[in-house]
Design a protein around this motif. Structure first.
Motif, PDB file in Angstrom:
ATOM      1  N   PHE A 195      38.674  34.980  27.075  1.00  0.00           N
ATOM      2  CA  PHE A 195      39.733  34.512  26.854  1.00  0.00           C
ATOM      3  C   PHE A 195      40.943  34.408  25.482  1.00  0.00           C
ATOM      4  N   THR A 196      40.186  35.635  24.646  1.00  0.00           N
ATOM      5  CA  THR A 196      41.935  35.714  23.764  1.00  0.00           C
ATOM      6  C   THR A 196      43.084  36.249  25.452  1.00  0.00           C
ATOM      7  N   ALA A 255      49.332  26.790  27.227  1.00  0.00           N
ATOM      8  CA  ALA A 255      48.235  25.650  26.916  1.00  0.00           C
ATOM      9  C   ALA A 255      48.273  24.081  27.162  1.00  0.00           C
ATOM     10  N   ASP A 274      45.059  33.582  26.612  1.00  0.00           N
ATOM     11  CA  ASP A 274      45.741  33.346  26.179  1.00  0.00           C
ATOM     12  C   ASP A 274      46.682  34.164  25.986  1.00  0.00           C
ATOM     13  N   GLN A 275      46.893  36.292  26.134  1.00  0.00           N
ATOM     14  CA  GLN A 275      48.007  36.674  25.583  1.00  0.00           C
ATOM     15  C   GLN A 275      48.690  36.495  27.056  1.00  0.00           C
ATOM     16  N   ARG A 331      48.905  34.306  29.134  1.00  0.00           N
ATOM     17  CA  ARG A 331      49.894  33.142  29.582  1.00  0.00           C
ATOM     18  C   ARG A 331      51.100  32.981  28.343  1.00  0.00           C
ATOM     19  N   ALA A 332      51.400  33.433  27.592  1.00  0.00           N
ATOM     20  CA  ALA A 332      52.101  33.090  26.201  1.00  0.00           C
ATOM     21  C   ALA A 332      52.783  33.939  27.121  1.00  0.00           C
ATOM     22  N   TYR A 387      44.545  26.404  34.492  1.00  0.00           N
ATOM     23  CA  TYR A 387      44.196  26.292  33.345  1.00  0.00           C
ATOM     24  C   TYR A 387      43.578  25.466  32.853  1.00  0.00           C
ATOM     25  N   ARG A 428      36.165  27.468  28.845  1.00  0.00           N
ATOM     26  CA  ARG A 428      36.263  27.845  27.067  1.00  0.00           C
ATOM     27  C   ARG A 428      35.742  27.267  26.684  1.00  0.00           C
ATOM     28  N   ASN A 436      40.381  26.129  30.507  1.00  0.00           N
ATOM     29  CA  ASN A 436      39.710  25.567  29.230  1.00  0.00           C
ATOM     30  C   ASN A 436      38.831  24.868  28.781  1.00  0.00           C
TER      31      ASN A 436
END
Length: 118
Positions: free
Chosen positions: A103-104, A117, A107-108, A110-111, A14, A21, A18
């Motif tokens: 990446f969107t 993050a 992020d979802q 991972r959430a 991760y 990204r 990043n």
């Protein structure tokens, strides 16, 4: 703004992502997520060579990776396509750059899996 750092300072996949990204054009050419998928496969091979253990949702021995499974559930259908191809097709249909959509979605993912993050 996060500053770029060398890959050897990334503590896990991760943290590495990043860095990608921050400057995706430095890591792979064009907008093809297949390049990112290949790079992550190389990351996984390096983990095996160095006997490293970490949470890695982009590869599984049976082919059903946690990220692929999550993406299929999100999309409400099973698919034999890798996450990279599924996201590229969705990006094309929605006119969103594939790397941005990846990446969107990451992020979802991972959430939902409580992976903060770094």
């Amino acid at each position: 703004m996060t500053k770029p750092k060398p890959p050897n300072e990334c503590e896990n996949v991760y943290a590495f992502l990043n860095q990608v990204r921050l400057r995706p054009g430095m890591w792979f050419r064009g907008s093809s997520l297949a390049h990112l998928d290949s790079m992550l496969l190389g990351y996984r091979v390096a983990m095996a060579v160095h006997d490293a253990e970490e949470d890695f949702p982009f590869w599984a021995p049976d082919g059903d990776t946690p990220f692929d499974t999550w993406l299929n559930e999100r999309n409400g259908r099973a698919s034999s396509l890798r996450w990279s191809t599924q996201i590229e097709r969705e990006a094309e249909a929605t006119s969103i750059p594939a790397i941005e959509l990846f990446f969107t979605l990451l992020d979802q993912f991972r959430a939902e899996h409580q992976r903060p993050a770094r």
